[in-house]
Design an enzyme around this catalytic site. Structure first.
Site, short mmCIF file in Angstrom:
data_model
loop_
_atom_site.label_atom_id
_atom_site.label_comp_id
_atom_site.label_asym_id
_atom_site.label_seq_id
_atom_site.Cartn_x
_atom_site.Cartn_y
_atom_site.Cartn_z
N GLU A 161 16.24 -80.14 20.34
CA GLU A 161 15.89 -81.20 21.30
C GLU A 161 15.10 -82.35 20.70
O GLU A 161 14.46 -83.12 21.44
CB GLU A 161 15.12 -80.61 22.50
CG GLU A 161 15.91 -79.61 23.31
CD GLU A 161 15.20 -79.18 24.58
OE1 GLU A 161 14.80 -80.05 25.36
OE2 GLU A 161 15.06 -77.97 24.77
N HIS A 253 1.10 -76.30 36.50
CA HIS A 253 1.37 -75.19 37.41
C HIS A 253 0.46 -74.00 37.13
O HIS A 253 0.09 -73.74 35.99
CB HIS A 253 2.83 -74.72 37.26
CG HIS A 253 3.82 -75.63 37.91
ND1 HIS A 253 5.10 -75.79 37.43
CD2 HIS A 253 3.72 -76.41 39.01
CE1 HIS A 253 5.75 -76.64 38.21
NE2 HIS A 253 4.94 -77.03 39.17
N TYR A 254 0.14 -73.30 38.21
CA TYR A 254 -0.51 -72.00 38.08
C TYR A 254 -0.08 -71.15 39.27
O TYR A 254 -0.26 -71.57 40.41
CB TYR A 254 -2.03 -72.12 38.06
CG TYR A 254 -2.67 -70.84 37.53
CD1 TYR A 254 -2.76 -70.62 36.16
CD2 TYR A 254 -3.15 -69.87 38.39
CE1 TYR A 254 -3.31 -69.45 35.67
CE2 TYR A 254 -3.70 -68.70 37.90
CZ TYR A 254 -3.79 -68.50 36.55
OH TYR A 254 -4.32 -67.33 36.05
N GLN A 255 0.51 -70.00 39.01
CA GLN A 255 0.96 -69.50 37.72
C GLN A 255 2.09 -70.37 37.15
O GLN A 255 3.00 -70.75 37.89
CB GLN A 255 1.49 -68.07 37.88
CG GLN A 255 0.46 -67.00 38.18
CD GLN A 255 -0.29 -66.61 36.89
OE1 GLN A 255 0.27 -66.59 35.79
NE2 GLN A 255 -1.54 -66.30 37.06
N PHE A 261 0.61 -74.01 27.32
CA PHE A 261 0.12 -75.10 28.17
C PHE A 261 1.04 -76.32 28.11
O PHE A 261 1.42 -76.79 27.03
CB PHE A 261 -1.29 -75.50 27.75
CG PHE A 261 -1.92 -76.50 28.69
CD1 PHE A 261 -2.20 -76.15 30.00
CD2 PHE A 261 -2.21 -77.79 28.28
CE1 PHE A 261 -2.77 -77.06 30.88
CE2 PHE A 261 -2.78 -78.71 29.14
CZ PHE A 261 -3.06 -78.33 30.46
N HIS A 262 1.40 -76.81 29.29
CA HIS A 262 2.25 -77.99 29.40
C HIS A 262 1.89 -78.75 30.66
O HIS A 262 1.34 -78.19 31.62
CB HIS A 262 3.73 -77.58 29.41
CG HIS A 262 4.09 -76.59 30.48
ND1 HIS A 262 3.78 -75.24 30.38
CD2 HIS A 262 4.72 -76.75 31.67
CE1 HIS A 262 4.21 -74.61 31.46
NE2 HIS A 262 4.79 -75.50 32.27
N ILE A 263 2.19 -80.03 30.65
CA ILE A 263 1.86 -80.92 31.76
C ILE A 263 3.14 -81.54 32.30
O ILE A 263 3.97 -82.03 31.54
CB ILE A 263 0.90 -82.04 31.30
CG1 ILE A 263 -0.39 -81.45 30.74
CG2 ILE A 263 0.60 -83.01 32.44
CD1 ILE A 263 -1.28 -82.47 30.06
N HIS A 264 3.30 -81.50 33.62
CA HIS A 264 4.44 -82.15 34.27
C HIS A 264 4.08 -83.60 34.60
O HIS A 264 2.97 -83.89 35.06
CB HIS A 264 4.81 -81.41 35.55
CG HIS A 264 5.36 -80.03 35.32
ND1 HIS A 264 6.70 -79.77 35.18
CD2 HIS A 264 4.71 -78.84 35.17
CE1 HIS A 264 6.87 -78.48 34.97
NE2 HIS A 264 5.68 -77.89 34.96
#
Length: 338
Positions: A161, A253-255, A261-264
């Protein structure tokens, strides 16, 4: 013909003459058009109908999927754009239709995938710091050790990717620690065209932050640096299509679906479904503010607070931890703390 009869109503649609697009929803599934019928103004809203659920009809529907174009693949995950039309043998028409389907394929899939995509009742649970330390953190560790993050590491390490990476920010001394780089790329659920449905994903390079639970006061500078870079990169790439910084929402998100760790990053116009709802999405700016105002030294963090969120009854955490706790029984999990 009676003016309000079924036949009269149906006869109006072919008479509609399109003038201009008024609005489009998050993923282009619904559009509102202005036009005219018999020289009088008319407004029509088009929405994609629900997918079939009868097995025989589903089989026929699948046979009509054509012009499949792969957008990318990574480990067991693949995603495509495709058209839906009757098979040529039935229609006799060889013309190609524009893509109107977004397909996500998981192959081979696991029991966990099947549970995730099956209907299930949801529950609100409160995870205390003690429950997290005793049961949930060991659960996360076990899942990471099962190799479920191969597709994430493939991206981070440059094996897959790479043509989709919008920004790769390597570690530097400016954020106060090593291993604090990250990269930004389109989320696999976005069609990469509809700006109202824009959805990007920021993956951190470091591997010691599994979820928001690992964030501490000492990470505030890093989180702010990431937020600034993410917003600027998104506007640089999509600004020509009308995207501005204050049109973007950042959350975690959690869960989470996977424990890295990632950020939307989404357009604020994106309709807030279950993945953006209370009990699933935690705003990045709110997390930063909570860390900044939290009492304690630099090692104080999100592992020390209680979090309330949504779990499905088919999830492993509900079945082994929160379900038994609700019934005043000991969790049946085999996860062990180090």
């Amino acid at each position: 013909m009676e003016i309000n009869s079924k036949a009269a109503a149906e006869s109006l649609i072919p008479l509609f003459r399109f003038q201009r697009l008024l609005n489009q929803d998050q993923n282009g599934r619904r559009i509102s058009l202005l036009g005219s019928i018999n020289e009088e103004p008319a407004l029509i809203t088009l929405e994609r109908a629900a997918f079939p659920t009868v097995p025989g009809v589903i089989t026929t529907f699948l046979a009509g999927i054509s012009n499949t174009t792969n957008l990318g693949s990574n480990d067991i995950y693949r995603w495509y754009m495709a058209s839906h039309e009757p098979p040529k043998s039935l229609s006799g028409n060889g013309d190609r239709s524009p893509p109107d389907l977004k397909l996500n394929l998981i192959y081979p899939c696991t029991d966990a995938h099947i549970k995730k995509y099956s209907p299930q009742r949801l529950r609100m649970v409160t995870e205390t710091a003690e429950i997290y330390a005793q049961y949930v953190q060991p659960y996360m560790r076990q899942k990471r050790e099962e190799g479920r993050l191969n597709w994430v590491f493939n991206i981070i390490e440059g094996r897959t990717e790479q043509e989709d990476v919008i920004l790769r920010e390597h570690s530097s001394g400016t954020t106060g620690a090593e291993g604090e780089g990250f990269l930004l790329l389109p989320d696999l659920n976005w069609d990469r065209e509809t700006m109202g449905g824009l959805h990007l994903l920021a993956l951190v390079e470091r591997r010691d932050v599994w979820s928001l639970r690992d964030l501490k006061k000492r990470h505030v500078v890093w989180l702010k640096h990431m937020r600034e870079k993410i917003l600027k990169a998104a506007v640089k790439i999509y600004g020509s299509k009308g995207v501005e910084e204050d049109m973007l929402k950042l959350y975690v998100h959690y869960q989470p679906t996977y424990f890295h760790f990632h950020i939307h990053v989404v357009n604020v116009m994106l309709e807030a479904g279950a993945t953006q709802a209370t009990g699933k999405a935690f705003g990045l700016e709110n997390i930063i503010s909570q860390l900044e105002t939290m009492e304690g030294e630099e090692e104080a963090g999100m592992a020390d607070v209680s979090l309330t969120y949504v779990l499905g009854e088919a999830s492993e955490l509900w079945e082994t931890v929160f379900g038994p706790l609700k019934e005043a029984r000991l969790p049946t999990t085999t996860f062990t703390s180090p």
